[in-house]
Design a protein around this motif. Structure first.
Motif, PDB file in Angstrom:
ATOM      1  N   LEU A  98       0.842  -1.200   0.000  1.00 62.06           N
ATOM      2  CA  LEU A  98       0.000   0.000   0.000  1.00 62.06           C
ATOM      3  C   LEU A  98       0.874   1.244   0.000  1.00 62.06           C
ATOM      4  CD1 LEU A  98      -2.737   1.473   0.311  1.00 62.06           C
ATOM      5  CD2 LEU A  98      -2.489   1.170   2.800  1.00 62.06           C
ATOM      6  N   ALA A  99       0.645   2.120  -0.965  1.00 57.70           N
ATOM      7  CA  ALA A  99       1.310   3.425  -1.016  1.00 57.70           C
ATOM      8  C   ALA A  99       0.257   4.490  -0.748  1.00 57.70           C
ATOM      9  CB  ALA A  99       1.949   3.644  -2.381  1.00 57.70           C
ATOM     10  N   ARG A 100       0.569   5.409   0.174  1.00 56.47           N
ATOM     11  CA  ARG A 100      -0.378   6.481   0.505  1.00 56.47           C
ATOM     12  C   ARG A 100       0.300   7.824   0.334  1.00 56.47           C
ATOM     13  NH1 ARG A 100      -2.805   4.264   6.189  1.00 56.47           N
ATOM     14  NH2 ARG A 100      -0.692   4.843   6.814  1.00 56.47           N
ATOM     15  N   ILE A 101      -0.392   8.712  -0.359  1.00 53.02           N
ATOM     16  CA  ILE A 101       0.067  10.083  -0.499  1.00 53.02           C
ATOM     17  C   ILE A 101      -0.840  10.929   0.373  1.00 53.02           C
ATOM     18  CG2 ILE A 101       0.439  12.003  -2.080  1.00 53.02           C
ATOM     19  CD1 ILE A 101       0.888   9.917  -4.303  1.00 53.02           C
ATOM     20  N   PRO A 107      -1.635  18.797  -5.962  1.00 52.67           N
ATOM     21  CA  PRO A 107      -1.297  18.232  -7.273  1.00 52.67           C
ATOM     22  C   PRO A 107      -0.008  18.847  -7.847  1.00 52.67           C
ATOM     23  CG  PRO A 107      -3.637  18.652  -7.169  1.00 52.67           C
ATOM     24  CD  PRO A 107      -3.036  19.244  -5.926  1.00 52.67           C
ATOM     25  N   GLU A 108       0.208  20.133  -7.617  1.00 52.71           N
ATOM     26  CA  GLU A 108       1.416  20.799  -8.119  1.00 52.71           C
ATOM     27  C   GLU A 108       2.676  20.205  -7.492  1.00 52.71           C
ATOM     28  OE1 GLU A 108      -2.123  22.914  -8.753  1.00 52.71           O
ATOM     29  OE2 GLU A 108      -1.279  22.548  -6.771  1.00 52.71           O
ATOM     30  N   LEU A 109       2.628  19.971  -6.173  1.00 55.73           N
ATOM     31  CA  LEU A 109       3.777  19.383  -5.487  1.00 55.73           C
ATOM     32  C   LEU A 109       4.023  17.958  -5.978  1.00 55.73           C
ATOM     33  CD1 LEU A 109       5.989  19.441  -3.334  1.00 55.73           C
ATOM     34  CD2 LEU A 109       4.245  18.794  -1.638  1.00 55.73           C
ATOM     35  N   ALA A 110       2.956  17.204  -6.145  1.00 53.38           N
ATOM     36  CA  ALA A 110       3.093  15.830  -6.633  1.00 53.38           C
ATOM     37  C   ALA A 110       3.698  15.809  -8.039  1.00 53.38           C
ATOM     38  CB  ALA A 110       1.738  15.127  -6.617  1.00 53.38           C
ATOM     39  N   LEU A 111       3.217  16.687  -8.905  1.00 58.22           N
ATOM     40  CA  LEU A 111       3.749  16.748 -10.278  1.00 58.22           C
ATOM     41  C   LEU A 111       5.219  17.156 -10.295  1.00 58.22           C
ATOM     42  CD1 LEU A 111       0.741  18.359 -12.152  1.00 58.22           C
ATOM     43  CD2 LEU A 111       1.725  16.091 -12.583  1.00 58.22           C
ATOM     44  N   GLU A 128      -7.715  14.290  -6.855  1.00 60.82           N
ATOM     45  CA  GLU A 128      -6.949  15.312  -7.569  1.00 60.82           C
ATOM     46  C   GLU A 128      -5.519  14.838  -7.867  1.00 60.82           C
ATOM     47  OE1 GLU A 128      -8.627  15.956  -4.657  1.00 60.82           O
ATOM     48  OE2 GLU A 128     -10.341  16.982  -5.540  1.00 60.82           O
ATOM     49  N   ILE A 129      -4.911  14.191  -6.891  1.00 54.30           N
ATOM     50  CA  ILE A 129      -3.549  13.671  -7.078  1.00 54.30           C
ATOM     51  C   ILE A 129      -3.549  12.574  -8.138  1.00 54.30           C
ATOM     52  CG2 ILE A 129      -1.658  12.391  -5.981  1.00 54.30           C
ATOM     53  CD1 ILE A 129      -1.728  15.235  -5.037  1.00 54.30           C
ATOM     54  N   ALA A 134      -2.040  10.752 -13.436  1.00 51.11           N
ATOM     55  CA  ALA A 134      -2.598   9.639 -14.205  1.00 51.11           C
ATOM     56  C   ALA A 134      -1.618   9.086 -15.242  1.00 51.11           C
ATOM     57  CB  ALA A 134      -3.891  10.056 -14.882  1.00 51.11           C
ATOM     58  N   ASP A 135      -0.900   9.951 -15.925  1.00 49.87           N
ATOM     59  CA  ASP A 135       0.028   9.467 -16.955  1.00 49.87           C
ATOM     60  C   ASP A 135       1.334   8.927 -16.378  1.00 49.87           C
ATOM     61  OD1 ASP A 135       0.861  12.014 -16.111  1.00 49.87           O
ATOM     62  OD2 ASP A 135       1.811  12.460 -18.051  1.00 49.87           O
TER      63      ASP A 135
END
Length: 138
Positions: A98-101, A107-111, A128-129, A134-135
Motif C-alpha cells: 500500500l502506497a499512501r500520499i 497536485p502541483e507538489l506531486a507533479l 486530484e492527485i 494519471a500518466d
C-alpha cells in the motif's frame, strides 16, 4: 583425446561497447597513450568512465535507493515531497503493498516531485492527485 572434457563456459565479466569519437579527441587519447599515461585507448576510456562514475557516486546511490521497491505500507507526506523539491530530486514510487500520499499534498507538489508510480497492491491518494499523476501511474 578421449579424456578431454569441456568446462562450462564462464560468462564474460565485461561488456563490449562501441563509441564514436572525433579525430581531435582520438588524437589526444593517442598522445596520452604514446606519452605513457595509459597503456592503450581502452585503458584511457575505462579510466575516464570510472572517474565519471566516482564523481557521480552520490547521485547513482541516491537513484538506486529511490528506484528500489518497498514492501508493505509506504506513506509519502507533504514534508517528504517538499524536501525532494528543495533537493531537486524526482521520486519514483515502487511499492508492493500500500502506497499512501498524504491528503495535504497538492497536485502541483506531486507533479514536481513524483516521476512515476508503480504499485503492486493499492494506491491511496486524493482524486486530484490521481488525476494529476494519471500518466505517471504504471
Amino acid at each position: 583425446m578421449s579424456n578431454i572434457r569441456q568446462l562450462r563456459e564462464k560468462p564474460p565479466e565485461t561488456e563490449k561497447i562501441t563509441i564514436n569519437l572525433g579525430y581531435v579527441d582520438l588524437g589526444r587519447i593517442d598522445l596520452l597513450v604514446q606519452e605513457g599515461f595509459y597503456s592503450n585507448r581502452s585503458d584511457f576510456i575505462r579510466t575516464a568512465i570510472r572517474n565519471q562514475l566516482v564523481s557521480h557516486q552520490d547521485a547513482v546511490a541516491g537513484s538506486i535507493e529511490r528506484h528500489t521497491m518497498e514492501l508493505g505500507l509506504r506513506d509519502y507526506s507533504r514534508a517528504d515531497l517538499e524536501s525532494l523539491r528543495v533537493a531537486g530530486e524526482i521520486l519514483h514510487v515502487k511499492v508492493v503493498g500500500l502506497a499512501r500520499i498524504a491528503d495535504d499534498v497538492t497536485p502541483e507538489l506531486a507533479l514536481a516531485t513524483i516521476g512515476t508510480i508503480t504499485v503492486l497492491g493499492a494506491l491511496q491518494a486524493s482524486k486530484e492527485i490521481k488525476t494529476a499523476l494519471a500518466d505517471r501511474i504504471k
